[in-house]
Design a protein around this motif. Structure first.
Motif, PDB file in Angstrom:
ATOM      1  N   ALA A 144      34.125  -7.565  33.284  1.00  0.00           N
ATOM      2  CA  ALA A 144      35.402  -8.006  33.849  1.00  0.00           C
ATOM      3  C   ALA A 144      35.578  -7.484  35.270  1.00  0.00           C
ATOM      4  O   ALA A 144      35.991  -8.229  36.175  1.00  0.00           O
ATOM      5  N   GLY A 145      35.254  -6.203  35.468  1.00  0.00           N
ATOM      6  CA  GLY A 145      35.392  -5.620  36.804  1.00  0.00           C
ATOM      7  C   GLY A 145      34.484  -6.295  37.805  1.00  0.00           C
ATOM      8  O   GLY A 145      34.908  -6.586  38.935  1.00  0.00           O
ATOM      9  N   ARG A 146      33.234  -6.561  37.427  1.00  0.00           N
ATOM     10  CA  ARG A 146      32.294  -7.214  38.344  1.00  0.00           C
ATOM     11  C   ARG A 146      32.718  -8.653  38.644  1.00  0.00           C
ATOM     12  O   ARG A 146      32.561  -9.137  39.767  1.00  0.00           O
ATOM     13  N   ALA A 147      33.282  -9.329  37.620  1.00  0.00           N
ATOM     14  CA  ALA A 147      33.672 -10.728  37.786  1.00  0.00           C
ATOM     15  C   ALA A 147      35.026 -10.892  38.464  1.00  0.00           C
ATOM     16  O   ALA A 147      35.373 -11.993  38.903  1.00  0.00           O
ATOM     17  N   GLY A 148      35.798  -9.805  38.538  1.00  0.00           N
ATOM     18  CA  GLY A 148      37.124  -9.893  39.145  1.00  0.00           C
ATOM     19  C   GLY A 148      38.145 -10.575  38.260  1.00  0.00           C
ATOM     20  O   GLY A 148      39.051 -11.257  38.733  1.00  0.00           O
ATOM     21  N   VAL A 149      38.004 -10.382  36.933  1.00  0.00           N
ATOM     22  CA  VAL A 149      38.965 -10.950  35.989  1.00  0.00           C
ATOM     23  C   VAL A 149      39.454  -9.837  35.064  1.00  0.00           C
ATOM     24  O   VAL A 149      38.859  -8.761  34.998  1.00  0.00           O
ATOM     25  N   GLY A 150      40.517 -10.093  34.346  1.00  0.00           N
ATOM     26  CA  GLY A 150      40.998  -9.131  33.370  1.00  0.00           C
ATOM     27  C   GLY A 150      40.139  -9.186  32.111  1.00  0.00           C
ATOM     28  O   GLY A 150      39.631 -10.247  31.750  1.00  0.00           O
ATOM     29  N   LYS A 151      39.988  -8.057  31.444  1.00  0.00           N
ATOM     30  CA  LYS A 151      39.136  -8.063  30.249  1.00  0.00           C
ATOM     31  C   LYS A 151      39.726  -8.936  29.139  1.00  0.00           C
ATOM     32  O   LYS A 151      38.985  -9.470  28.304  1.00  0.00           O
ATOM     33  N   GLN A 152      41.039  -9.134  29.155  1.00  0.00           N
ATOM     34  CA  GLN A 152      41.646 -10.019  28.158  1.00  0.00           C
ATOM     35  C   GLN A 152      41.206 -11.474  28.358  1.00  0.00           C
ATOM     36  O   GLN A 152      41.171 -12.248  27.411  1.00  0.00           O
ATOM     37  N   THR A 153      40.906 -11.813  29.598  1.00  0.00           N
ATOM     38  CA  THR A 153      40.376 -13.156  29.859  1.00  0.00           C
ATOM     39  C   THR A 153      39.057 -13.346  29.127  1.00  0.00           C
ATOM     40  O   THR A 153      38.793 -14.394  28.529  1.00  0.00           O
ATOM     41  N   ILE A 154      38.215 -12.326  29.163  1.00  0.00           N
ATOM     42  CA  ILE A 154      36.922 -12.401  28.480  1.00  0.00           C
ATOM     43  C   ILE A 154      37.130 -12.434  26.977  1.00  0.00           C
ATOM     44  O   ILE A 154      36.529 -13.264  26.271  1.00  0.00           O
ATOM     45  N   TYR A 155      37.981 -11.578  26.453  1.00  0.00           N
ATOM     46  CA  TYR A 155      38.213 -11.541  25.009  1.00  0.00           C
ATOM     47  C   TYR A 155      38.866 -12.829  24.500  1.00  0.00           C
ATOM     48  O   TYR A 155      38.729 -13.171  23.317  1.00  0.00           O
ATOM     49  N   ARG A 156      39.551 -13.539  25.378  1.00  0.00           N
ATOM     50  CA  ARG A 156      40.145 -14.814  24.966  1.00  0.00           C
ATOM     51  C   ARG A 156      39.066 -15.862  24.701  1.00  0.00           C
ATOM     52  O   ARG A 156      39.237 -16.754  23.871  1.00  0.00           O
ATOM     53  N   TRP A 157      37.933 -15.734  25.401  1.00  0.00           N
ATOM     54  CA  TRP A 157      36.861 -16.723  25.268  1.00  0.00           C
ATOM     55  C   TRP A 157      35.702 -16.254  24.400  1.00  0.00           C
ATOM     56  O   TRP A 157      35.000 -17.072  23.808  1.00  0.00           O
TER      57      TRP A 157
END
Length: 201
Positions: free
Chosen positions: A42-55
């Motif tokens: 998430a940090g490397r991609a510049g998104v929130g980790k919840q965005t990743i967990y949503r997908w």
């Protein structure tokens, strides 16, 4: 009145997804699978980790999607070349595969997924269904055509024949028991085809 076009949520999501894929693939090469985390991606991609967990439910799921994204985007039927010379066709493809397996960009995520699959039945099923089986199928199809053309014996089980070719190749690479060289590939093909043309009664 100035018309303002609303943000395209689909395009934004696709940009985020691509950034997550790129982050996962680069990080696994840098830190290895054990130290790969959703937070790091998430940090490397510049998104929130919840965005990743949503997908995705896990880092393995992210990595699997990232690794297969480009191949699935190509959306074309894979097939081995068929020049009428089975040995030449197999050697050509396996040499190219050896080149790919020897690149750091391929090695890190594939080895990581193999580790994840060994420890998680669900990941193993996805790994097999999306990566291994489609690759095996193109060999099975080519061997079946060769069998129909009389290049290998009629009674040969072409699925097992594909395993005879791919098993030693993959084992050598995964376990690092030797280098994937053109000489190894050529010898492997010659030995397997000799058995397929002259099976024991």
């Amino acid at each position: 009145m100035v018309h303002v076009t609303p943000p395209d949520a689909g395009r934004r999501s696709e940009r985020s997804r691509r950034a997550i894929f790129d982050a996962a693939l680069s990080l696994v090469g840098e830190v290895g699978y054990d130290k790969l985390t959703i937070e790091g991606i998430a940090g490397r991609a510049g998104v929130g980790k919840q965005t990743i967990y949503r997908w995705w439910p896990s880092k393995a799921a992210v990595l699997l999607d990232a690794f297969t994204a480009d191949a699935e985007a190509a959306d074309h039927e894979q097939a081995l070349p068929d020049t009428g010379d089975l040995a030449a066709d197999l050697k050509f493809v396996l040499r190219a595969t050896a080149d790919e397996f020897n690149t750091p960009e391929f090695q890190a995520p594939y080895r990581a997924l193999a580790v994840a699959a060994a420890n998680d039945a669900k990941v193993a099923a996805e790994f097999t269904g999306r990566l291994l089986e489609p690759g095996i199928k193109v060999y099975v199809d080519r061997l079946r055509r060769a069998q129909q053309a009389g290049e290998i014996a009629a009674g040969v089980d072409v699925r097992i024949a594909a395993d005879l070719i791919l098993g030693p190749f993959t084992q050598r690479w995964l376990m690092r028991t030797g280098e994937l060289t053109y000489a190894f590939v050529d010898t492997l093909v010659d030995l397997v085809l000799d058995g397929l043309r002259n099976p024991r009664p």
